[in-house]
Scaffold this motif. Structure first.
Motif, PDB file in Angstrom:
ATOM      1  N   HIS A   1       0.822  -1.208   0.000  1.00 35.06           N
ATOM      2  CA  HIS A   1       0.000   0.000   0.000  1.00 35.06           C
ATOM      3  C   HIS A   1       0.862   1.267   0.000  1.00 35.06           C
ATOM      4  N   HIS A   2       1.308   1.734   1.152  1.00 30.47           N
ATOM      5  CA  HIS A   2       2.075   2.988   1.227  1.00 30.47           C
ATOM      6  C   HIS A   2       3.523   2.776   1.658  1.00 30.47           C
ATOM      7  N   GLY A   3       3.925   1.555   1.938  1.00 29.28           N
ATOM      8  CA  GLY A   3       5.308   1.284   2.333  1.00 29.28           C
ATOM      9  C   GLY A   3       5.670   1.795   3.714  1.00 29.28           C
ATOM     10  N   ASN A   4       4.683   1.964   4.587  1.00 25.52           N
ATOM     11  CA  ASN A   4       4.936   2.499   5.931  1.00 25.52           C
ATOM     12  C   ASN A   4       5.937   1.651   6.712  1.00 25.52           C
ATOM     13  N   THR A   5       5.709   0.360   6.746  1.00 28.54           N
ATOM     14  CA  THR A   5       6.569  -0.540   7.521  1.00 28.54           C
ATOM     15  C   THR A   5       7.975  -0.567   6.937  1.00 28.54           C
ATOM     16  N   LYS A   6       8.088  -0.585   5.641  1.00 28.86           N
ATOM     17  CA  LYS A   6       9.405  -0.615   4.981  1.00 28.86           C
ATOM     18  C   LYS A   6      10.217   0.631   5.311  1.00 28.86           C
ATOM     19  N   LYS A   7       9.561   1.786   5.468  1.00 32.52           N
ATOM     20  CA  LYS A   7      10.270   3.014   5.858  1.00 32.52           C
ATOM     21  C   LYS A   7      10.983   2.818   7.195  1.00 32.52           C
ATOM     22  N   LEU A   8      10.310   2.173   8.137  1.00 28.12           N
ATOM     23  CA  LEU A   8      10.926   1.914   9.441  1.00 28.12           C
ATOM     24  C   LEU A   8      12.103   0.954   9.304  1.00 28.12           C
ATOM     25  N   LEU A   9      11.912  -0.089   8.505  1.00 26.94           N
ATOM     26  CA  LEU A   9      12.961  -1.097   8.345  1.00 26.94           C
ATOM     27  C   LEU A   9      14.183  -0.523   7.636  1.00 26.94           C
ATOM     28  N   ASP A  10      13.972   0.334   6.660  1.00 27.22           N
ATOM     29  CA  ASP A  10      15.104   0.963   5.976  1.00 27.22           C
ATOM     30  C   ASP A  10      15.938   1.789   6.941  1.00 27.22           C
ATOM     31  N   ALA A  11      15.295   2.405   7.928  1.00 27.18           N
ATOM     32  CA  ALA A  11      16.015   3.210   8.917  1.00 27.18           C
ATOM     33  C   ALA A  11      16.886   2.340   9.820  1.00 27.18           C
ATOM     34  N   ILE A  12      16.404   1.172  10.219  1.00 27.57           N
ATOM     35  CA  ILE A  12      17.197   0.337  11.124  1.00 27.57           C
ATOM     36  C   ILE A  12      18.171  -0.571  10.388  1.00 27.57           C
ATOM     37  N   LYS A  13      17.957  -0.778   9.109  1.00 27.22           N
ATOM     38  CA  LYS A  13      18.860  -1.630   8.333  1.00 27.22           C
ATOM     39  C   LYS A  13      20.287  -1.086   8.349  1.00 27.22           C
ATOM     40  N   GLU A  14      20.411   0.210   8.428  1.00 27.56           N
ATOM     41  CA  GLU A  14      21.723   0.860   8.415  1.00 27.56           C
ATOM     42  C   GLU A  14      22.483   0.684   9.728  1.00 27.56           C
TER      43      GLU A  14
ATOM     44  N   GLY B   1      10.553  -7.639  22.446  1.00 23.26           N
ATOM     45  CA  GLY B   1       9.831  -6.374  22.492  1.00 23.26           C
ATOM     46  C   GLY B   1       9.038  -6.146  21.223  1.00 23.26           C
ATOM     47  N   THR B   2       8.191  -5.116  21.288  1.00 19.82           N
ATOM     48  CA  THR B   2       7.322  -4.749  20.170  1.00 19.82           C
ATOM     49  C   THR B   2       7.359  -3.247  19.995  1.00 19.82           C
ATOM     50  N   TYR B   3       7.453  -2.820  18.743  1.00 28.07           N
ATOM     51  CA  TYR B   3       7.356  -1.396  18.418  1.00 28.07           C
ATOM     52  C   TYR B   3       6.233  -1.211  17.412  1.00 28.07           C
TER      53      TYR B   3
ATOM     54  N   ASN C   1       6.508   9.356  10.736  1.00 34.28           N
ATOM     55  CA  ASN C   1       7.230  10.619  10.626  1.00 34.28           C
ATOM     56  C   ASN C   1       8.605  10.498  11.270  1.00 34.28           C
ATOM     57  N   GLU C   2       9.288  11.619  11.380  1.00 35.50           N
ATOM     58  CA  GLU C   2      10.646  11.627  11.930  1.00 35.50           C
ATOM     59  C   GLU C   2      10.694  11.069  13.354  1.00 35.50           C
ATOM     60  N   ASN C   3       9.709  11.407  14.168  1.00 40.48           N
ATOM     61  CA  ASN C   3       9.676  10.889  15.549  1.00 40.48           C
ATOM     62  C   ASN C   3       9.450   9.389  15.574  1.00 40.48           C
ATOM     63  N   ASP C   4       8.596   8.881  14.675  1.00 45.09           N
ATOM     64  CA  ASP C   4       8.354   7.442  14.587  1.00 45.09           C
ATOM     65  C   ASP C   4       9.643   6.720  14.202  1.00 45.09           C
TER      66      ASP C   4
ATOM     67  N   VAL D   1      11.735   3.887  16.334  1.00 48.29           N
ATOM     68  CA  VAL D   1      12.092   2.525  15.928  1.00 48.29           C
ATOM     69  C   VAL D   1      13.598   2.313  15.995  1.00 48.29           C
ATOM     70  N   ILE D   2      14.375   3.348  15.709  1.00 52.92           N
ATOM     71  CA  ILE D   2      15.836   3.227  15.815  1.00 52.92           C
ATOM     72  C   ILE D   2      16.232   2.979  17.269  1.00 52.92           C
ATOM     73  N   GLU D   3      15.638   3.718  18.194  1.00 51.31           N
ATOM     74  CA  GLU D   3      15.936   3.518  19.619  1.00 51.31           C
ATOM     75  C   GLU D   3      15.473   2.131  20.079  1.00 51.31           C
ATOM     76  N   PHE D   4      14.289   1.709  19.648  1.00 55.07           N
ATOM     77  CA  PHE D   4      13.775   0.376  19.973  1.00 55.07           C
ATOM     78  C   PHE D   4      14.757  -0.693  19.487  1.00 55.07           C
ATOM     79  N   PHE D   5      15.192  -0.601  18.246  1.00 59.97           N
ATOM     80  CA  PHE D   5      16.103  -1.596  17.680  1.00 59.97           C
ATOM     81  C   PHE D   5      17.448  -1.583  18.397  1.00 59.97           C
ATOM     82  N   ARG D   6      17.936  -0.408  18.747  1.00 54.21           N
ATOM     83  CA  ARG D   6      19.197  -0.293  19.493  1.00 54.21           C
ATOM     84  C   ARG D   6      19.093  -1.061  20.821  1.00 54.21           C
ATOM     85  N   ARG D   7      17.975  -0.915  21.522  1.00 56.96           N
ATOM     86  CA  ARG D   7      17.779  -1.641  22.791  1.00 56.96           C
ATOM     87  C   ARG D   7      17.699  -3.142  22.562  1.00 56.96           C
ATOM     88  N   ILE D   8      17.055  -3.554  21.465  1.00 58.19           N
ATOM     89  CA  ILE D   8      16.924  -4.991  21.152  1.00 58.19           C
ATOM     90  C   ILE D   8      18.291  -5.619  20.939  1.00 58.19           C
ATOM     91  N   ILE D   9      19.139  -4.991  20.143  1.00 56.48           N
ATOM     92  CA  ILE D   9      20.427  -5.608  19.835  1.00 56.48           C
ATOM     93  C   ILE D   9      21.427  -5.496  20.977  1.00 56.48           C
TER      94      ILE D   9
END
Length: 148
Positions: free
Chosen positions: A11-24, A106-108, A131-134, A138-146
């Protein structure tokens, strides 16, 4: 640390936007469950599942991928995007994870632009999300996970 994330984002690629941010942020493999329905996840230390929310739950394609490919006793996390938060959207995925004897780290979840069904008539909801805050969230969530 090797991380795999199986996802469904249409649809709008919302989830992929989050994943692209943490992939780096590290050694992260993204697996689009539409293009790949079988993957050996045993070599990954942590496995994530990500999806937009469809009819109040994760995409059936993600749940099926998890049922068929998630090894037992893995560390797992969940990411989701939704138009409106009305319930626990992860409960069905949590059952799949529990059945495999895996540990949910955890869940984000955050809002995502949604034009499904009648929402299309009004131009959709949650425009501009994630958005930018979202993305920072997710970056902070992923940082805590790893780091766990």
């Amino acid at each position: 640390m090797k991380v795999a994330i199986a996802y469904y984002s249409r649809h709008h690629g919302n989830t992929k936007k989050l994943l692209d941010a943490i992939k780096e942020m590290g050694n992260v493999k993204l697996i689009d469950v539409v293009e790949c329905n079988k993957e050996d996840l045993s070599e990954y230390e942590i496995v994530g599942f990500a999806s937009g929310i469809y009819f109040g739950k994760f995409s059936e394609k993600v749940m099926e991928f998890a049922r068929n490919n998630l090894p037992e006793k893995k560390k797992v996390f969940l990411i989701n995007t939704y138009g409106i938060k009305v319930s626990n959207y992860t409960k069905d995925m949590e059952k799949v994870i529990e059945k495999k004897g895996c540990k949910l780290l955890g869940t984000y979840g955050c809002r995502g632009f949604d034009t499904f069904g009648p929402l299309k008539l009004i131009g959709g909801i949650a425009k501009g999300h994630p958005n930018e805050n979202d993305i920072k969230g997710v970056i902070e969530f992923f940082r805590r996970i790893i780091e766990k």
